[in-house]
Design a protein around this motif. Structure first.
Motif, short mmCIF file in Angstrom:
data_model
loop_
_atom_site.label_atom_id
_atom_site.label_comp_id
_atom_site.label_asym_id
_atom_site.label_seq_id
_atom_site.Cartn_x
_atom_site.Cartn_y
_atom_site.Cartn_z
N SER A 45 0.83 -1.20 0.00
CA SER A 45 0.00 0.00 0.00
C SER A 45 0.87 1.26 0.00
O SER A 45 0.60 2.23 -0.71
N VAL A 46 1.99 1.22 0.75
CA VAL A 46 2.92 2.36 0.77
C VAL A 46 3.51 2.57 -0.61
O VAL A 46 3.71 3.69 -1.08
N LEU A 47 3.76 1.46 -1.32
CA LEU A 47 4.34 1.55 -2.66
C LEU A 47 3.30 1.92 -3.70
O LEU A 47 3.58 1.94 -4.89
N GLY A 48 2.04 2.14 -3.27
CA GLY A 48 1.05 2.69 -4.17
C GLY A 48 0.12 1.69 -4.84
O GLY A 48 -0.57 2.03 -5.79
N ALA A 49 0.09 0.44 -4.37
CA ALA A 49 -0.81 -0.53 -4.99
C ALA A 49 -2.25 -0.28 -4.55
O ALA A 49 -2.49 -0.06 -3.37
N PRO A 50 -3.20 -0.27 -5.49
CA PRO A 50 -4.62 -0.13 -5.10
C PRO A 50 -5.10 -1.39 -4.39
O PRO A 50 -4.53 -2.47 -4.61
N PRO A 51 -6.15 -1.27 -3.56
CA PRO A 51 -6.60 -2.42 -2.75
C PRO A 51 -6.88 -3.68 -3.57
O PRO A 51 -6.55 -4.78 -3.15
N TRP A 52 -7.47 -3.54 -4.76
CA TRP A 52 -7.78 -4.75 -5.54
C TRP A 52 -6.53 -5.47 -5.97
O TRP A 52 -6.48 -6.69 -6.05
N ARG A 53 -5.44 -4.70 -6.24
CA ARG A 53 -4.19 -5.36 -6.63
C ARG A 53 -3.56 -6.06 -5.43
O ARG A 53 -3.02 -7.15 -5.55
N ILE A 54 -3.66 -5.40 -4.27
CA ILE A 54 -3.13 -6.04 -3.05
C ILE A 54 -3.86 -7.35 -2.83
O ILE A 54 -3.25 -8.38 -2.54
N PHE A 55 -5.19 -7.33 -3.02
CA PHE A 55 -5.97 -8.54 -2.79
C PHE A 55 -5.57 -9.64 -3.77
O PHE A 55 -5.30 -10.78 -3.38
N LEU A 56 -5.49 -9.27 -5.07
CA LEU A 56 -5.22 -10.29 -6.09
C LEU A 56 -3.79 -10.81 -6.04
O LEU A 56 -3.54 -12.00 -6.25
N LEU A 57 -2.82 -9.90 -5.77
CA LEU A 57 -1.41 -10.30 -5.89
C LEU A 57 -0.79 -10.71 -4.56
O LEU A 57 0.25 -11.35 -4.54
N ILE A 58 -1.40 -10.33 -3.43
CA ILE A 58 -0.80 -10.70 -2.15
C ILE A 58 -1.73 -11.58 -1.32
O ILE A 58 -1.39 -12.72 -0.99
N THR A 59 -2.94 -11.09 -1.02
CA THR A 59 -3.83 -11.83 -0.13
C THR A 59 -4.19 -13.19 -0.72
O THR A 59 -4.00 -14.23 -0.09
#
Lengths: 280, 262
Positions: free
Chosen positions: A181-195
């Motif tokens: 998130s600090v690096l600027g990823a939108p929530p949907w990308r965080i969900f798809l690529l990390i969670t």
């Protein structure tokens, strides 16, 4: 010398019990090679019958289809619940949700299906509500069909799915999300690529458990399908008990056993490969 | 997307799903007090007649008796067998340990219908065995893996040095086990016993293959649902739900709910 035998004495009673099951399973195999008329061995006749007869085959393909759909729906519905209870809920909220899930996990399956009959039946809750609101004049047909069975299957497997998912979600490292998130990823990308990738082991475990439970379901097609929805367990019970055709019932049980084994091996294998890829 | 809107959508979804899961139970509760002999919702008043009717229905009384019998015998037997097996698996290193561990867990991987037909054929082959005995064996097989898993987890949590210390001070191995280890895992065993009773009591599919003329309580309820159309089963369900809540409470106290699913 005797000391080395102690563990074998300790496991002996449990193994005796297991031996009964193994004997039973081997008689299932034995019976499946008999002819239906009872005049001795008949090779693969029963299996050929299951494979070539359109109506028997439908029991298998349709059960697999229903199990797949219900597992997918349970995953979609279960994920938010597991996520909420591990990430957003307060400790006391979490404890209550957990206790509720466990109460459902332990509640009687027949009675749960009875509750669904009260909701989906001709004069059940949904139809009463729809008619009262003026949505419809004639009651909807919500059970004794595919829809009713799917609702029953999803409701039956949801607790298992959620309880398989919440373990992996609880172990998610929140710092990864913060970093992304600090690096600027939108929530949907965080969900798809990390969670989501981090949750794969739990998703596979929940999928395996739910798929097998749905595939083997007997109460749901009997009560919510009225015995008119083709599922494997109904076929086996009908052949073995109602029609006294033990050879065909045994062959169907054998095939179900193989399918279940294949599903376990496949999903476990996928899980192992996934873990290896990320544990370098 | 702002954080608060994401939060509330998730919250709404969660509560919708939880409501979907709880709704059957809530409806059963409401219908059980219906004064009329229909399963309609909403009820037209409040009455306890159906609760009395549960006790007046002979198949439920017989079913309860059969279920209690099966659950108590099979959980007692599988608790003894399970504790012995778990002791061997945790405390000893011996040839075939992994294989035996896998074998004891095997019933978990056999589909219930397959287990039912397997036990039916086994009983047919053995001939001189009563239906009830076969059912006891079936239920033992069904609960054994759960018992072993819970007891293994319990035993792994305690220090074997405690027993060694007791034996160093002169206790015989059996005495050390009964006086030191048993009190420590006692609560865990109680929890495992409650879990076993619940699993046996609710077993339906495999049991259905063997019930014959003596149905268990879930089978009696199932037969009633298929033939009758009044709230007696709703009253029965409500009572079983109360028993279920009690079981969850006891397990939370004795083993902790998290332990149960991990």
């Amino acid at each position: 010398m005797i000391a080395r035998l102690v563990p074998y004495f300790l496991v002996a009673p449990a193994l005796l019990l297991i031996a009964v099951l193994l004997t039973g399973l081997s008689s299932v195999l034995g019976w499946s090679f008999q002819s239906s008329a009872g005049d001795g061995a008949a090779g693969l006749v029963q299996y050929a019958n299951l494979a070539t007869n359109e109506s028997y085959r439908h029991f298998f393909t349709y059960s697999l289809w229903l199990a797949a759909i219900s597992t997918f729906v349970a995953l979609l519905l279960g994920f938010p619940v597991a996520y909420y209870m591990e990430i957003n809920a307060s400790p006391s909220q979490r404890k209550w949700i957990f206790a509720g899930l466990l109460a459902m996990f332990l509640s009687d399956y027949v009675l749960k299906m009875f509750g669904l009959i009260l909701i989906l039946g001709r004069s059940g809750l949904v139809n009463r509500l729809a008619m009262w609101l003026g949505v419809t004049d004639a009651p909807f047909k919500l059970m004794y069909n595919e829809f009713g069975v799917l609702v029953g299957l999803v409701s039956g497997i949801l607790p298992y799915m959620i309880l398989s998912l919440n373990g992996v979600i609880a172990r998610l490292d929140k710092r990864l999300h913060e970093a992304a998130s600090v690096l600027g990823a939108p929530p949907w990308r965080i969900f798809l690529l990390i969670t989501l990738p981090l949750c794969v082991p739990g998703i596979l475990a929940g999928t395996m458990l739910s798929f097998l439970l749905s595939l083997n379901s007997f109460v749901t097609p009997m009560l919510l399908g009225g015995g008119r929805v083709d599922m494997i367990a109904v076929l086996i019970f009908d052949q073995a008990i109602n029609l006294a055709n033990l050879p065909l019932g045994s062959a169907a049980a054998g095939v179900l056993f193989l399918i279940s084994g294949a599903v376990i091996l496949l999903l476990n294998g996928l899980g192992d490969r996934y873990q290896k890829r990320f544990q370098r | 997307m702002s954080k608060s809107s994401g939060f509330s959508v998730l919250q709404a979804l969660t509560f919708a799903v939880l409501l979907f899961m709880a709704l059957p139970n809530l409806i059963i509760l409401a219908v059980s007090f219906n004064p009329e002999a229909t399963l309609a919702f909403p009820p037209t008043g409040i009455s306890l007649d159906w609760y009395l009717n549960v006790f007046r229905t002979p198949s439920f009384a017989a079913g309860l008796q059969q279920s209690v019998f099966l659950a108590s015998i099979s959980s007692a037997v599988s608790l003894v067998f399970g504790v012995l097996a778990a002791l061997a698996i945790v405390r000893f290193r011996f040839f075939g340990r992994q294989a035996i561990n896998a074998l004891v867990m095997a019933p978990l991987f056999v589909p219930e219908v397959v287990m039912g037909i397997a036990m039916l054929l086994w009983a047919n082959a053995v001939t001189a065995i009563s239906n009830t005995t076969t059912l006891v064996i079936l239920h033992c097989l069904i609960v054994l893996p759960y018992v072993v898993r819970l007891v293994v987890a319990n035993l792994q949590g305690i220090d074997p040095n405690l027993e060694s210390a007791a034996m160093l001070l002169g206790a015989r191995p059996m005495q050390a086990f009964l006086r030191i280890t048993m009190p420590i895992i006692g609560k865990g065993l109680l929890g495992a016993a409650v879990f076993a009773v619940v699993m046996s009591f609710h077993n339906f599919t495999a049991t259905m293959f063997l019930v014959g003329s003596r149905p268990t309580l879930p089978v009696a309820a199932y037969q009633y649902i298929r033939t009758e159309n009044d709230p007696t089963v709703a009253a029965l369900s409500t009572m079983m739900m109360l028993a279920g809540i009690l079981a969850v409470y006891l397990m939370e106290r004795w083993i902790g709910l998290e332990r149960l699913v991990r």
